[in-house]
Design an enzyme around this catalytic site. Structure first.
Site, short mmCIF file in Angstrom:
data_model
loop_
_atom_site.label_atom_id
_atom_site.label_comp_id
_atom_site.label_asym_id
_atom_site.label_seq_id
_atom_site.Cartn_x
_atom_site.Cartn_y
_atom_site.Cartn_z
N ASP A 60 1.85 82.21 40.41
CA ASP A 60 1.49 81.25 39.36
C ASP A 60 1.73 81.96 38.02
O ASP A 60 0.90 82.74 37.56
CB ASP A 60 0.00 80.89 39.52
CG ASP A 60 -0.45 79.88 38.47
OD1 ASP A 60 0.40 79.27 37.82
OD2 ASP A 60 -1.68 79.71 38.32
N GLU A 102 5.33 78.38 40.91
CA GLU A 102 4.95 77.12 40.28
C GLU A 102 6.03 76.66 39.32
O GLU A 102 6.51 77.41 38.48
CB GLU A 102 3.62 77.29 39.52
CG GLU A 102 3.12 75.96 38.99
CD GLU A 102 1.69 76.02 38.48
OE1 GLU A 102 0.80 76.44 39.23
OE2 GLU A 102 1.47 75.63 37.33
N ASP A 140 -6.24 81.83 38.91
CA ASP A 140 -4.80 82.05 39.06
C ASP A 140 -4.45 82.63 40.43
O ASP A 140 -3.38 82.38 40.96
CB ASP A 140 -4.30 83.00 37.96
CG ASP A 140 -4.82 82.60 36.59
OD1 ASP A 140 -4.04 82.08 35.80
OD2 ASP A 140 -6.02 82.80 36.35
#
Lengths: 164, 164
Positions: free
Chosen positions: A7, A67, A141
């Site tokens: 991420d 992501e 995260d």
């Protein structure tokens, strides 16, 4: 199959490594890279790149779930800065020849919770349950990175796998 | 002082190296990196990174003038992709410890032509004249990279230098 989920973010880049052992998922590692925000952009990008490289070197995942940067940013400048962090991660993967698959946040949430609009807390709870973790990973995260890895494990193992 | 100018782009990244010898500018090198657009994003980012690294290794510039990504993109996605190319360039500079200074396109145009709204042709003509080039560099990305390097040379040598 070993999968890393990442991420990306300039302030915090979460990463998580899982093994998919015949449909059972085992969490191997989860962490976060937090570049010093007082450093110039290029040094922060370098810090992310080096941290991700280290993780890839140690765990040698077969694929990276990364992501996709969403389009909800109101200011292109934010998107550009996020792009910098994402590129550092991409680059590290490319250097190891690891294929990168992008997933939109809503798709990841849907994969792990059943709802594309799930909250961060719901994603966290789903990750803890699905990986049988003894305690909740922090910060969010890291949980998001685990969710990305799980999402890719589901897609890759599906007989009708379609990667958007 | 040796300066590299870089105009980052996923399709074409222009670069140019000049020497500032007591206020006289000498063009040393100018070129373009064109990643194969059929390759996945991470491989294109890697191609840019490797090309820029090679140039830095060969010429060892003291500073990099890098185009700031403007905010005129209508779609954040475009900005994100541009950010990826820019990050690859930043990263290469950071690895060599080369400071990166960002300049907005209008500032660069103003520095070399006297007008922030100059056309690509005007920038090209100004670069050719100011560097005393025997022929016009191609494509425009190379001229833009030369203009970035000249802009930084002007700022760095100014007694009232202010880097935005």
């Amino acid at each position: 199959m070993r999968i890393i989920g990442v991420d990306p973010g300039l302030n915090r880049t979460g990463y998580a490594v899982i093994d998919d052992v015949g449909g059972r998922w085992v969490a191997l590692e989860g962490g976060v890279c937090q570049p010093d925000s007082s450093e110039p952009l290029e040094k922060r990008v370098l810090a992310i790149y080096r941290d991700v490289r280290e993780v890839l070197e140690e765990y040698k995942p077969a694929a990276m779930a990364l992501e996709e940067l969403h389009s909800r940013y109101e200011f292109p400048k934010t998107a550009i800065l996020m792009g910098h962090a994402r590129a550092a991660v991409c680059l590290a993967a490319a250097e190891f020849g690891i294929p990168v698959v992008g997933y939109a946040p809503s798709r990841v949430k849907n994969a792990v919770t059943g709802s594309g609009g799930a909250s961060k807390e719901q994603v966290l709870a789903a990750v803890v349950a699905q990986l049988g973790l003894a305690k909740a990973p922090k910060p969010f995260d890291v949980a998001d990175a685990f969710a990305l890895a799980i999402c890719h494990a589901m897609v890759a193992s599906s007989p009708i796998a379609r990667v958007k």
